[in-house]
Motif scaffolding. Sequence first.
Motif, PDB file in Angstrom:
ATOM      1  N   TRP A  91       0.816  -1.212   0.000  1.00  0.00           N
ATOM      2  CA  TRP A  91       0.000   0.000   0.000  1.00  0.00           C
ATOM      3  C   TRP A  91       0.849   1.260   0.000  1.00  0.00           C
ATOM      4  N   ARG A 140     -10.928  -1.018  -0.049  1.00  0.00           N
ATOM      5  CA  ARG A 140     -10.027  -1.741   0.856  1.00  0.00           C
ATOM      6  C   ARG A 140     -10.378  -1.442   2.312  1.00  0.00           C
ATOM      7  N   GLU A 143     -13.246  -3.330   3.480  1.00  0.00           N
ATOM      8  CA  GLU A 143     -12.896  -4.724   3.771  1.00  0.00           C
ATOM      9  C   GLU A 143     -12.289  -4.872   5.163  1.00  0.00           C
ATOM     10  N   THR A 144     -11.366  -3.985   5.498  1.00  0.00           N
ATOM     11  CA  THR A 144     -10.670  -4.124   6.783  1.00  0.00           C
ATOM     12  C   THR A 144     -11.471  -3.528   7.933  1.00  0.00           C
TER      13      THR A 144
END
Length: 203
Positions: A91, A140, A143-144
């Motif tokens: 990232w 993302r 998702e986390t």
Amino acid sequence: MKLIGKSASINVRKVLWTCAELGLAPEREEQPDLAAPAFRALNPNAMVPVLLDGDFVLWESNSICRYLAGRAGRSDLLPSEPRERARVEQWMDWQAGEFNNSWRYAFMSLVRQSPAHQDPALLAAGVAGWHRHAAILARRLDETGAYAAGERFTLADVVLGLSVHRWRAAPLPERPALPALERYLERLGEREGFVRWGLNGGP
């Protein structure tokens, strides 16, 4: 230890935020002469930041952040386990190579008001690309539910947090609703380093 580069630079602010996380207060040179031979001897790219740690000279902001975290033994910010570290660095590299490049034309046009960056078609493409990359990060974070590399704050969030702030603060003609990025900035706003070096003015 000495850090060269003006704090208005987003790349210098990455390093300053990292220093804040590590409790470091390097000597500062805010206004270097980038054209001076002495500076070009430190960084042939004639860009900031540059870090001097004794006789060790390092440039490239993300590399400086990695070095400082490793120097301090902060595996919470830069994990030692290979897969966890690779996720953080993935990232960080995406921020430098993809997200950064997506905003260049639009930023120069709308924020810097550069006469060389006023082509309507290129500006529209630049804005669209900037939004597309912001949406990648938003997915993302959905998702986390927390940070870029997972549940914990890492160096990836230092570099990405500044990028997200730039996206939100820039005077874009339109901006999609990405609630995950708003929540992300709220979480980062609980960190003193981001308040000082991220939320410290314009994009």
